[in-house]
Write a protein that holds these residues in place. Structure first.
Motif, short mmCIF file in Angstrom:
data_model
loop_
_atom_site.label_atom_id
_atom_site.label_comp_id
_atom_site.label_asym_id
_atom_site.label_seq_id
_atom_site.Cartn_x
_atom_site.Cartn_y
_atom_site.Cartn_z
N ASP A 1 10.26 16.02 -5.01
CA ASP A 1 11.36 16.88 -4.54
C ASP A 1 11.48 16.90 -3.02
N ILE A 2 10.94 15.87 -2.36
CA ILE A 2 11.08 15.81 -0.89
C ILE A 2 12.13 14.76 -0.53
N PRO A 3 12.70 14.81 0.66
CA PRO A 3 13.63 13.74 1.06
C PRO A 3 12.87 12.42 1.23
N VAL A 4 13.57 11.33 0.96
CA VAL A 4 12.91 10.02 1.03
C VAL A 4 12.29 9.77 2.41
N TYR A 5 12.98 10.27 3.49
CA TYR A 5 12.45 9.98 4.83
C TYR A 5 11.07 10.58 5.09
N GLN A 6 10.65 11.53 4.22
CA GLN A 6 9.31 12.12 4.42
C GLN A 6 8.19 11.27 3.80
N VAL A 7 8.56 10.20 3.08
CA VAL A 7 7.54 9.33 2.48
C VAL A 7 6.86 8.55 3.60
N THR A 8 5.55 8.53 3.59
CA THR A 8 4.82 7.84 4.68
C THR A 8 4.72 6.33 4.36
N PRO A 9 4.54 5.49 5.40
CA PRO A 9 4.37 4.05 5.14
C PRO A 9 3.22 3.78 4.18
N PHE A 10 2.16 4.59 4.28
CA PHE A 10 1.02 4.41 3.38
C PHE A 10 1.43 4.65 1.92
N GLN A 11 2.20 5.75 1.71
CA GLN A 11 2.66 6.06 0.34
C GLN A 11 3.59 4.96 -0.18
N LEU A 12 4.46 4.46 0.71
CA LEU A 12 5.39 3.40 0.29
C LEU A 12 4.62 2.14 -0.12
N GLU A 13 3.60 1.83 0.66
CA GLU A 13 2.80 0.64 0.33
C GLU A 13 2.09 0.82 -1.02
N ARG A 14 1.60 2.04 -1.24
CA ARG A 14 0.93 2.33 -2.52
C ARG A 14 1.89 2.20 -3.69
N LEU A 15 3.10 2.69 -3.48
CA LEU A 15 4.10 2.60 -4.55
C LEU A 15 4.43 1.14 -4.85
N SER A 16 4.53 0.37 -3.77
CA SER A 16 4.84 -1.05 -3.97
C SER A 16 3.71 -1.75 -4.77
N GLN A 17 2.48 -1.39 -4.47
CA GLN A 17 1.34 -1.95 -5.24
C GLN A 17 1.39 -1.51 -6.69
N MET A 18 1.73 -0.23 -6.86
CA MET A 18 1.77 0.35 -8.21
C MET A 18 2.82 -0.35 -9.09
N CYS A 19 3.92 -0.79 -8.46
CA CYS A 19 4.96 -1.48 -9.23
C CYS A 19 4.40 -2.78 -9.84
N HIS A 20 3.35 -3.33 -9.19
CA HIS A 20 2.76 -4.58 -9.67
C HIS A 20 1.46 -4.36 -10.44
N ASP A 21 0.91 -3.18 -10.34
CA ASP A 21 -0.40 -2.94 -10.98
C ASP A 21 -0.48 -1.47 -11.40
N TRP A 22 0.27 -1.15 -12.44
CA TRP A 22 0.33 0.23 -12.94
C TRP A 22 -0.73 0.35 -14.02
N ARG A 23 -1.78 1.10 -13.72
CA ARG A 23 -2.97 1.10 -14.59
C ARG A 23 -2.95 2.18 -15.67
N PHE A 24 -3.37 1.78 -16.86
CA PHE A 24 -3.56 2.73 -17.96
C PHE A 24 -4.94 2.49 -18.55
N PRO A 25 -5.92 3.38 -18.27
CA PRO A 25 -7.24 3.19 -18.88
C PRO A 25 -7.12 3.24 -20.40
N VAL A 26 -7.81 2.33 -21.06
CA VAL A 26 -7.73 2.26 -22.53
C VAL A 26 -8.84 3.12 -23.12
#
Ligand code: FAD
Length: 420
Positions: free
Chosen positions: A317-342
């Motif tokens: 619920d925050i504006p996009v501009y408040q997303v930090t570069p670190f969070q953006l990088e994490r999100l980008s990684q997550m798009c390629h490696d979204w983990r679900f423990p079995v």
């Protein structure tokens, strides 16, 4: 002394897909020369056929993709397939026309599994094959070329036997693996059993908001050391406690002897993670005043986008501009490696097929006959061969059924000639 119920030349134990195919193939060759009987423990034959392909019955696959099959009998599969009718031809001989869908999947033209069963049942009847339902086989012995088959009501006498009792999957349909108890007395044992074509249970908390959603992904199965032990692309379906869908089920078929500890979903496998990062920066600048919950609109389904943000601990619920570069990088990684423990592999109740079964080494060379007991044949899922989604398991049921039927008739002819 137990009551003698009936005497037949060939007894097929199990009236499922492969048992029906075996009886039909045998009778087609031998005509009136030998009697053929099917013993089925259920009140009716073919219960499982009715639930296949979501009631449409994906009865085969036209592709010659042997990589879609697993188990020790894959070594002889090409030979068996070359000597039997293809699924399409087998059904055409009984007047059932098929339609071919994507990736070679075959369905009855009517799109009804009941037409497949009716065709087999009515052909069985027309060929004069006897069918004994409510007949639960509990044991088998061979004495001087004659089999004595025990049932709860008495003994059946036969000269040759085909065991087509299925595996352990979907026991409600009758295939509960009970035959292995009496086969073990004869020296036959199944190897490496596990439920296949099944979902993997995951942490319900991570799935709560995703229940019912289907997405395309490349899924990697990881072991405890994070090594990739299997990979598959296709549709993933989220349920309230599991990851399912064709892609996941095929992974379970390939990973029959190992269980992954986690599944990693790559949602953007067509591009690199740096391309994804650049794309997210672009969306960041275009949608900078939007709320984060809308940031990924159009890229993923809404609930998937929100769950990804939550997994990266980005408030929705925050504006996009408040997303930090670190969070953006994490999100980008997550798009390629979204983990679900079995947590675990699904069980026999919800598996479609059995991985493992009677292995190749317990059979005669290029044959479905027992290595030790002449006149005893096997067909279908009881054997150590299973396929991926797409009609491969029924391909095997019809193919092995036909092959066992042909071999049983050849055996009967030989034994008869020797004894005359
Ligand atoms: C929900 C579901 C959907 C599926 N969909 C597809 C699909 O679309 N395409 C595909 O290719 N595959 C599909 N499969 C897999 C496929 O149905 C099986 O691999 C195939 O039916 C196996 O055939 P079978 O004859 O070896 O065993 P079964 O069909 O299991 O038949 C075995 C029979 O033996 C009987 N029996 C067992 N023990 C005894 C005994 N002691 N005495 C007498 N009778 C006994 C059982 O009652 C049963 O009728 C599906 C499976 C499930 C569960």
């Amino acid at each position: 002394m137990t009551k003698q119920l009936l005497q037949t030349d060939l007894l097929v134990i199990g009236g499922g897909a492969s048992g029906l195919a075996a009886a039909i193939a045998a009778k087609r060759i031998c005509g009136d020369r030998f009697s053929v009987c099917i013993a089925e423990q259920n009140p009716r034959v073919g219960k499982k056929i009715l639930v296949t392909g979501n009631g449409r019955c994906n009865l085969g696959n036209t592709s010659k993709d042997y990589a879609a099959y697993h188990g020790s009998l894959t070594a002889v599969l090409p030979e068996f397939l070359s000597q039997t009718l293809s699924s399409k031809e087998f059904f055409q001989t009984m007047g059932l026309y098929c339609r071919e869908e994507t990736d070679g999947r075959l369905y009855p033209h009517s799109n009804q599994a009941s037409s497949v069963l009716d065709t087999l049942r009515l052909t069985t009847e027309a060929f004069g094959i006897s069918v004994c339902c409510n007949c639960h086989i509990t044991g088998i012995q061979q004495k001087q070329h004659t089999f004595f088959i025990q049932t709860s009501d008495g003994t059946i006498i036969a000269k040759a036997v085909i065991v087509a009792t299925g595996g352990f999957a979907a026991p409600k349909t009758g295939s509960d693996g009970n035959a292995m108890k009496w086969l073990s007395v004869l020296g036959h044992h199944e190897t490496n059993l596990s439920p296949a074509l099944v979902a993997f249970q995951a942490e319900p908390k991570s799935l709560r908001t995703l229940k019912g959603i289907r997405i395309s992904a490349t899924v990697s199965a990881l072991d405890a050391q994070e090594n990739i032990i299997g990979k598959e692309s296709g549709e993933v379906q989220f349920t309230e406690n599991a990851l399912s869908g064709i892609c996941i089920m095929n992974l379970s078929a390939r990973l029959s002897s190992e269980n992954p500890t986690a599944l990693s979903l790559n949602l953007l496998s067509h591009q690199t993670s740096s391309q994804t990062q650049a794309m997210l920066w672009e969306l960041y600048s275009i949608r900078t005043q939007w709320r984060t919950e809308d940031w990924l609109t159009g890229l993923f389904q809404k609930k998937v986008g929100i769950q990804l943000l939550r997994s990266c601990k980005i408030p929705t619920d925050i504006p996009v501009y408040q997303v930090t570069p670190f969070q953006l990088e994490r999100l980008s990684q997550m798009c390629h490696d979204w983990r679900f423990p079995v947590i675990s592999r699904g069980n026999w109740q919800n598996a479609q097929v059995t991985a493992g079964g009677i292995p190749l080494e317990q059979l005669r060379k290029n044959s479905l006959e027992s290595k030790w007991i002449s006149g005893l044949f096997f067909s279908g899922e009881i054997l150590d061969l299973h396929g991926e989604c797409g009609g491969y398991n029924l391909n095997w049921a019809w193919c092995s059924g036909q092959y066992a039927g042909m071999e049983a008739v050849a055996y009967l002819k030989n034994t008869l000639e020797r004894t005359v």
